[in-house]
Design an enzyme around this catalytic site. Structure first.
Site, PDB file in Angstrom:
ATOM      1  N   TYR A 145     -16.409  -4.228  -1.093  1.00 56.72           N
ATOM      2  CA  TYR A 145     -16.997  -3.869  -2.389  1.00 56.72           C
ATOM      3  C   TYR A 145     -16.413  -4.778  -3.465  1.00 56.72           C
ATOM      4  CZ  TYR A 145     -19.015  -0.701  -5.901  1.00 56.72           C
ATOM      5  OH  TYR A 145     -19.757  -0.151  -6.931  1.00 56.72           O
ATOM      6  N   LEU A 180       0.833  -6.170   1.957  1.00 51.34           N
ATOM      7  CA  LEU A 180       0.431  -5.060   1.084  1.00 51.34           C
ATOM      8  C   LEU A 180      -0.933  -5.360   0.485  1.00 51.34           C
ATOM      9  CD1 LEU A 180       0.990  -2.450  -0.570  1.00 51.34           C
ATOM     10  CD2 LEU A 180       2.106  -3.921  -2.287  1.00 51.34           C
ATOM     11  N   ASP A 181      -1.851  -4.408   0.598  1.00 50.02           N
ATOM     12  CA  ASP A 181      -3.199  -4.525   0.039  1.00 50.02           C
ATOM     13  C   ASP A 181      -3.347  -3.461  -1.044  1.00 50.02           C
ATOM     14  OD1 ASP A 181      -5.879  -4.753  -0.515  1.00 50.02           O
ATOM     15  OD2 ASP A 181      -6.594  -4.319   1.511  1.00 50.02           O
ATOM     16  N   GLY A 183      -5.264  -1.502  -3.616  1.00 54.77           N
ATOM     17  CA  GLY A 183      -6.670  -1.196  -3.839  1.00 54.77           C
ATOM     18  C   GLY A 183      -7.484  -1.606  -2.626  1.00 54.77           C
ATOM     19  N   TRP A 186     -12.327   0.462   1.512  1.00 50.17           N
ATOM     20  CA  TRP A 186     -12.621   1.033   2.824  1.00 50.17           C
ATOM     21  C   TRP A 186     -11.975   0.225   3.951  1.00 50.17           C
ATOM     22  CZ3 TRP A 186     -16.159   0.924  -1.176  1.00 50.17           C
ATOM     23  CH2 TRP A 186     -16.622   2.168  -1.615  1.00 50.17           C
ATOM     24  N   THR A 205      -4.969   3.197  -1.906  1.00 49.30           N
ATOM     25  CA  THR A 205      -6.194   3.494  -2.635  1.00 49.30           C
ATOM     26  C   THR A 205      -6.031   4.818  -3.355  1.00 49.30           C
ATOM     27  OG1 THR A 205      -8.574   3.978  -2.431  1.00 49.30           O
ATOM     28  CG2 THR A 205      -7.192   4.586  -0.566  1.00 49.30           C
ATOM     29  N   SER A 207      -8.721   6.727  -3.747  1.00 44.68           N
ATOM     30  CA  SER A 207      -9.910   7.452  -3.306  1.00 44.68           C
ATOM     31  C   SER A 207      -9.682   8.085  -1.941  1.00 44.68           C
ATOM     32  CB  SER A 207     -11.117   6.511  -3.235  1.00 44.68           C
ATOM     33  OG  SER A 207     -12.186   7.107  -2.522  1.00 44.68           O
ATOM     34  N   CYS A 362     -25.029  -5.928 -14.347  1.00 44.41           N
ATOM     35  CA  CYS A 362     -23.831  -6.691 -13.990  1.00 44.41           C
ATOM     36  C   CYS A 362     -24.203  -8.065 -13.439  1.00 44.41           C
ATOM     37  CB  CYS A 362     -22.989  -5.914 -12.984  1.00 44.41           C
ATOM     38  SG  CYS A 362     -22.115  -4.495 -13.699  1.00 44.41           S
TER      39      CYS A 362
END
Length: 392
Positions: A145, A180-181, A183, A186, A205, A207, A362
């Site tokens: 995304y 390390l990621d 954000g 999915w 995340t 979410s 956008c």
């Protein structure tokens, strides 16, 4: 008595119907005409206005009124992305910005930390937790995304694969490294990096919906997905990546963000930051985007990023491929439109207009070059390191 007309260089684009106009309509038509946009015209970017209240709403509420009136079905346009590009290139966003809605948003931004830790999960509740079914149908198979990299790509799938490969090459991943990621969405990057480069990935995340699906997609891989605010991250990592998350950090928190990355990144590590940015500083987020899409979001400028990271990192490389986001958004819109017959069982017709307006406006903003997409490669200061040649 002759019918009043407004002069325009292309009369086929802008014509006044044979009726008396009110002051609000006349003012809005003149503003649109300055961007070469007409009402009930023949060009794809012309507006078809179905409710005359539209004109007053635009003058009173600016972009918020523009977006809400579209959601309400007061107007239509065959090419909203092209319309947006023309309006932005004519600086109509700045003209219409002088309304109570925008200045209220400016005041909130100045007085409050809209991206504080107790607000961190609000964007997930409104946006990222909408439903995994929506994003599964709209995004590519890896569920990226964020902007695809369309160099040598002819479809969304390849563009997103290119982006993941580019990130891994900029990070110079080595088997066994801890990554390390921030954000992680999915889990698209975590899954790809662990599968193709043999690294161990910790993804964070805000979410819950993302966490559940990311864990499922990364099952069997050395990937740990955490429901966590970036301020609470602990540990030590060889490499750090953040893709499409910095837009939620906010200017008041840049120092805390970069301090955290410096704290968890090993001395010789590499940090790749992938973020949307604006071409110039704007005090507040667009009120429509703030209310309906990304609450508490705030896009940086490149200058603000450089200022904030300067005490902590050296900028090794900057790449801008913002025009690729235009193509990415249009691909998402096409997939969303194809999936709508199935999605409409869960989402309303008003949601459909809102989501289409979001994606297409956008796309138009990136096409106008008001929005950019930057990838920065950062390394810690005061460290002996070899020359870095960024891949493309």
């Amino acid at each position: 008595m002759s019918t009043p007309t407004v002069q325009h260089t292309d009369k086929s684009v802008f014509q006044i119907p044979q009726r008396r106009m009110g002051r609000n309509e006349r003012s809005v038509r003149m503003l649109l005409a300055s961007a070469g946009v007409g009402v009930e015209g023949k060009q794809a970017f012309d507006l078809d206005v179905h409710d005359s209240r539209f004109y007053r709403r635009i003058l009173q509420q600016g972009s918020l009124g523009m977006g809400e009136s579209y959601m309400d079905g007061w107007w239509d346009c065959s090419s909203i992305d092209s319309l947006t590009t023309r309006l932005l290139q004519a600086n109509l966003d700045e003209i219409l910005r002088h309304n109570p809605q925008f200045w209220l948003q400016v005041l909130r931004t100045r007085l409050f930390n809209l991206q504080s830790s107790h607000r961190a999960y609000q964007v997930a509740d409104m946006h990222y937790n909408l439903g995994n079914d929506l994003f599964v149908m709209m995004l590519d198979s890896r569920m990226c995304y964020s902007c695809g990299y369309w160099k040598d790509a002819s479809d969304l799938e390849q563009a997103q694969l290119n982006k993941l490969d580019l990130l891994c090459r900029k990070l110079a991943l080595q088997p066994g490294e801890q990554v390390l990621d921030i954000g992680c969405g999915w889990g698209s990057f975590a899954q790809y990096a662990a599968s193709h480069h043999g690294v161990k990935v910790t993804g964070v995340t805000v979410s819950r919906e993302q966490q559940v699906l990311a864990e499922e997609r990364c099952r069997g891989l050395p990937v740990d997905i955490r429901l966590q605010d970036y301020r609470d991250i602990m540990g030590q990592f060889d490499k750090v990546v953040s893709v499409g998350m910095f837009e939620h950090v906010g200017l008041k928190n840049y120092t805390a963000y970069f301090s955290m990355v410096q704290r968890v990144l090993k001395p010789d590590g590499v940090f790749v930051l992938h973020t949307i940015a604006t071409d110039r500083q704007v005090e507040a987020t667009d009120p429509w985007i703030e209310r309906y899409i990304f609450p508490n979001g705030k896009l940086p400028t490149l200058a603000q990023i450089a200022w904030a990271c300067e005490p902590h990192f050296v900028v090794e490389d900057v790449q801008n491929f913002g025009t690729d986001y235009d193509t990415t958004l249009l691909a998402w819109q096409q997939r969303f439109s194809v999936a709508w017959p199935e999605l409409q069982q869960r989402y309303t017709a008003r949601f459909r207009r809102m989501w289409e307006y979001y994606l297409l406006t956008c796309a138009g903003a990136f096409r106008s070059r008001q929005l950019q997409l930057f990838q920065l490669v950062l390394r810690q200061r005061n460290r002996q390191r070899q020359r870095y040649d960024a891949p493309r």
